[in-house]
Scaffold this motif. Sequence first.
Motif, PDB file in Angstrom:
ATOM      1  N   ALA A 201     -62.937   5.514  55.700  1.00  0.00           N
ATOM      2  CA  ALA A 201     -63.146   4.312  56.514  1.00  0.00           C
ATOM      3  C   ALA A 201     -62.389   4.407  57.839  1.00  0.00           C
ATOM      4  O   ALA A 201     -62.899   4.013  58.899  1.00  0.00           O
ATOM      5  N   ASP A 202     -61.161   4.928  57.814  1.00  0.00           N
ATOM      6  CA  ASP A 202     -60.388   5.074  59.047  1.00  0.00           C
ATOM      7  C   ASP A 202     -60.954   6.177  59.931  1.00  0.00           C
ATOM      8  O   ASP A 202     -60.961   6.069  61.162  1.00  0.00           O
ATOM      9  N   LEU A 203     -61.425   7.227  59.325  1.00  0.00           N
ATOM     10  CA  LEU A 203     -62.016   8.319  60.098  1.00  0.00           C
ATOM     11  C   LEU A 203     -63.272   7.862  60.829  1.00  0.00           C
ATOM     12  O   LEU A 203     -63.560   8.325  61.937  1.00  0.00           O
ATOM     13  N   LYS A 204     -63.999   6.942  60.245  1.00  0.00           N
ATOM     14  CA  LYS A 204     -65.179   6.396  60.918  1.00  0.00           C
ATOM     15  C   LYS A 204     -64.782   5.634  62.185  1.00  0.00           C
ATOM     16  O   LYS A 204     -65.528   5.612  63.164  1.00  0.00           O
ATOM     17  N   LYS A 205     -63.619   5.004  62.173  1.00  0.00           N
ATOM     18  CA  LYS A 205     -63.126   4.319  63.379  1.00  0.00           C
ATOM     19  C   LYS A 205     -62.919   5.327  64.511  1.00  0.00           C
ATOM     20  O   LYS A 205     -63.235   5.047  65.668  1.00  0.00           O
ATOM     21  N   LEU A 206     -62.378   6.490  64.179  1.00  0.00           N
ATOM     22  CA  LEU A 206     -62.149   7.514  65.196  1.00  0.00           C
ATOM     23  C   LEU A 206     -63.476   8.060  65.709  1.00  0.00           C
ATOM     24  O   LEU A 206     -63.619   8.348  66.904  1.00  0.00           O
ATOM     25  N   TRP A 207     -64.435   8.214  64.822  1.00  0.00           N
ATOM     26  CA  TRP A 207     -65.756   8.705  65.223  1.00  0.00           C
ATOM     27  C   TRP A 207     -66.405   7.723  66.202  1.00  0.00           C
ATOM     28  O   TRP A 207     -66.949   8.126  67.230  1.00  0.00           O
ATOM     29  N   ARG A 208     -66.281   6.422  65.905  1.00  0.00           N
ATOM     30  CA  ARG A 208     -66.861   5.419  66.800  1.00  0.00           C
ATOM     31  C   ARG A 208     -66.127   5.371  68.147  1.00  0.00           C
ATOM     32  O   ARG A 208     -66.715   5.004  69.167  1.00  0.00           O
ATOM     33  N   ALA A 209     -64.855   5.756  68.170  1.00  0.00           N
ATOM     34  CA  ALA A 209     -64.079   5.743  69.410  1.00  0.00           C
ATOM     35  C   ALA A 209     -64.375   6.953  70.290  1.00  0.00           C
ATOM     36  O   ALA A 209     -63.908   7.017  71.430  1.00  0.00           O
ATOM     37  N   GLY A 210     -65.156   7.911  69.769  1.00  0.00           N
ATOM     38  CA  GLY A 210     -65.532   9.071  70.571  1.00  0.00           C
ATOM     39  C   GLY A 210     -64.628  10.274  70.396  1.00  0.00           C
ATOM     40  O   GLY A 210     -64.481  11.079  71.322  1.00  0.00           O
ATOM     41  N   ILE A 211     -64.023  10.403  69.214  1.00  0.00           N
ATOM     42  CA  ILE A 211     -63.171  11.551  68.948  1.00  0.00           C
ATOM     43  C   ILE A 211     -63.945  12.855  69.137  1.00  0.00           C
ATOM     44  O   ILE A 211     -65.145  12.936  68.862  1.00  0.00           O
ATOM     45  N   GLY A 212     -63.255  13.861  69.651  1.00  0.00           N
ATOM     46  CA  GLY A 212     -63.837  15.199  69.718  1.00  0.00           C
ATOM     47  C   GLY A 212     -63.647  15.885  68.379  1.00  0.00           C
ATOM     48  O   GLY A 212     -64.161  15.450  67.350  1.00  0.00           O
ATOM     49  N   THR A 213     -62.876  16.940  68.367  1.00  0.00           N
ATOM     50  CA  THR A 213     -62.575  17.663  67.123  1.00  0.00           C
ATOM     51  C   THR A 213     -61.397  17.003  66.424  1.00  0.00           C
ATOM     52  O   THR A 213     -60.429  16.591  67.067  1.00  0.00           O
ATOM     53  N   PHE A 214     -61.472  16.895  65.106  1.00  0.00           N
ATOM     54  CA  PHE A 214     -60.359  16.372  64.303  1.00  0.00           C
ATOM     55  C   PHE A 214     -59.641  17.543  63.675  1.00  0.00           C
ATOM     56  O   PHE A 214     -60.249  18.389  63.024  1.00  0.00           O
ATOM     57  N   GLN A 215     -58.327  17.589  63.883  1.00  0.00           N
ATOM     58  CA  GLN A 215     -57.525  18.740  63.481  1.00  0.00           C
ATOM     59  C   GLN A 215     -56.426  18.304  62.519  1.00  0.00           C
ATOM     60  O   GLN A 215     -55.654  17.391  62.813  1.00  0.00           O
ATOM     61  N   VAL A 216     -56.394  18.944  61.356  1.00  0.00           N
ATOM     62  CA  VAL A 216     -55.296  18.767  60.400  1.00  0.00           C
ATOM     63  C   VAL A 216     -54.903  20.141  59.890  1.00  0.00           C
ATOM     64  O   VAL A 216     -55.765  20.908  59.451  1.00  0.00           O
ATOM     65  N   PHE A 217     -53.618  20.467  59.958  1.00  0.00           N
ATOM     66  CA  PHE A 217     -53.141  21.745  59.435  1.00  0.00           C
ATOM     67  C   PHE A 217     -52.624  21.557  58.009  1.00  0.00           C
ATOM     68  O   PHE A 217     -51.887  20.606  57.736  1.00  0.00           O
ATOM     69  N   GLN A 218     -52.975  22.477  57.137  1.00  0.00           N
ATOM     70  CA  GLN A 218     -52.476  22.417  55.771  1.00  0.00           C
ATOM     71  C   GLN A 218     -50.994  22.779  55.707  1.00  0.00           C
ATOM     72  O   GLN A 218     -50.333  22.504  54.732  1.00  0.00           O
ATOM     73  N   GLU A 219     -50.481  23.393  56.752  1.00  0.00           N
ATOM     74  CA  GLU A 219     -49.106  23.893  56.846  1.00  0.00           C
ATOM     75  C   GLU A 219     -48.949  25.158  56.013  1.00  0.00           C
ATOM     76  O   GLU A 219     -48.820  26.245  56.552  1.00  0.00           O
ATOM     77  N   THR A 220     -48.965  25.048  54.688  1.00  0.00           N
ATOM     78  CA  THR A 220     -49.046  26.227  53.828  1.00  0.00           C
ATOM     79  C   THR A 220     -50.003  25.933  52.687  1.00  0.00           C
ATOM     80  O   THR A 220     -50.031  24.815  52.150  1.00  0.00           O
ATOM     81  N   TYR A 221     -50.790  26.938  52.307  1.00  0.00           N
ATOM     82  CA  TYR A 221     -51.746  26.781  51.211  1.00  0.00           C
ATOM     83  C   TYR A 221     -51.111  27.082  49.852  1.00  0.00           C
ATOM     84  O   TYR A 221     -51.752  26.888  48.820  1.00  0.00           O
ATOM     85  N   HIS A 222     -49.863  27.533  49.835  1.00  0.00           N
ATOM     86  CA  HIS A 222     -49.189  27.882  48.589  1.00  0.00           C
ATOM     87  C   HIS A 222     -48.535  26.633  47.995  1.00  0.00           C
ATOM     88  O   HIS A 222     -47.648  26.023  48.604  1.00  0.00           O
ATOM     89  N   ARG A 223     -48.951  26.227  46.805  1.00  0.00           N
ATOM     90  CA  ARG A 223     -48.541  24.937  46.237  1.00  0.00           C
ATOM     91  C   ARG A 223     -47.031  24.801  46.043  1.00  0.00           C
ATOM     92  O   ARG A 223     -46.440  23.790  46.395  1.00  0.00           O
ATOM     93  N   GLU A 224     -46.428  25.803  45.450  1.00  0.00           N
ATOM     94  CA  GLU A 224     -44.997  25.700  45.164  1.00  0.00           C
ATOM     95  C   GLU A 224     -44.199  25.604  46.458  1.00  0.00           C
ATOM     96  O   GLU A 224     -43.271  24.792  46.578  1.00  0.00           O
TER      97      GLU A 224
END
Length: 501
Positions: A201-224
């Motif tokens: 629901a919040d991501l849809k707000k960004l889409w309506r605001a005209g967001i370009g690319t949405f970027q999130v880094f996992q930081e590390t993929y190793h769980r421990e």
Amino acid sequence: MATVKDWTAHVIKQAEIDKYLVDGKDFIDEEKIFEEIEKGKKPDKQRVRDILQKSLEIKILTPDETATLLNVEDPELFHEMQEAALEVKKRVYDNRIVFFAPLYLSNLCVNSCKYCGFRAENKEEIRHVLSMDEVREETAAVIDEGHKRMIAVYGEHPMNGADYIAESISTIYSVKRETPTGNGFNNIRRVNVNAAPMEIADLKKLWRAGIGTFQVFQETYHRERYAELHPANTVKGNYRWRLYAMHRAMEAGIDDVAIGALFGLYDWKFEVMGLLHHALDLERQFGIGPHTVSFPRMQPAPGSFLSENSPYLVSNDAMRRVVAVLRLAIPYSGLIVTAREEPNLKRDLLTHFGCTQTDASSKLGIGAYAKKLKQEENIEKVQFMLGDQRSLDEVIRELANDGMITSFCTAGYRCGRTGDKIMTLLEKGVEGKFCKLNAVLTFREYLNDYASPATREIGEKLIEQELREIEATPFFSKNKLLPTFRSYYDRIARGERDLYM
């Protein structure tokens, strides 16, 4: 008004994790990844060359193929990998380098990442959230450097949640500045966002605001390792909420997403494999891989011992391998190298290893652009330390001298060439053709409006070379693009702005 603690307790929506799992499992199978890396050791030369040929056909590699390339130790064979990576980049993106500027809008954060200057426990950090007036001031200062693309960066906190992000996106787009030469106005034409994972629901707000690319880094993929660095009582402590951030963005209608890992937190080979598996799962579930892939290397952060003492710090040679393998493994994606890196390595990764995007004249302090603060003058408000503090003009001049043309193009997004549409065009080498035309048009704007005399002299020679190449390329004449392009180029040279193909 809800407290920060109450807000934090309701951020994660478990149903928006579970819907993407397969038999209750996510797409990172650590045991399998380690097996893939082990199996790829001592690779056969012919197998490596066969894999390189597949990359040159702009096809995403399998995990086994990627692991094979990660294990190449022979210098001659690695040189072949480097040449293939650069050729892949040329086939998809030509000789363009896309520039952007990061804008940090807030350093408030509820998380406790051990490597980050913004973490909640860091008492050295002076906290601030930009008001909309301050956002306008910062944006104006960025535009006055000559930038046309921006990535807005936010910490995770209720004061900079989805509503604040949406408002700030609209504010950034609203700022227009007269160019130094008086040739019309310049503005930010594309606002990408680096922010915390959100619900649909919040991501849809960004889409309506005209967001370009949405970027999130996992930081590390190793769980421990992830659990060691991100305490379980924080929002970021939920590994899977972050892992599926891009899936939720795609479902919300944001069809350009960007993935990344912070190199230096865990073994770099494992992180490359994690990025590949992430790209493959996006393709499997949505038919579209990541628009860009980032591999920032951990740099010293104020108040963080770990940032300078991690057992997994990545050498320059390893970074070259990271970029070469990612370019070959996910050939259609843009690769971003940032001003975290020292100038010489950054230049090498851009000109010889296939990176396609970078930033310049970057300031990470909250409010640092308008005040023209240097990093050392604003150390208490930065997330980490930069390696390259050169101006946009200096970096453009260096790359132009290397035969690389600067692009501020945002045409594909505004013409609807996004998501699955742009992926198909990238794989077929078509999007790169349009981008070449638009790179020349935006470079012409920069040379006219912002370039120093030294940069303009080098840039004029490069742009003449690009024009000759365009005239001689059958694709442009066959598709009757040349008349429009010539007209736009002449009109921009006379003072019009923001014409694109």
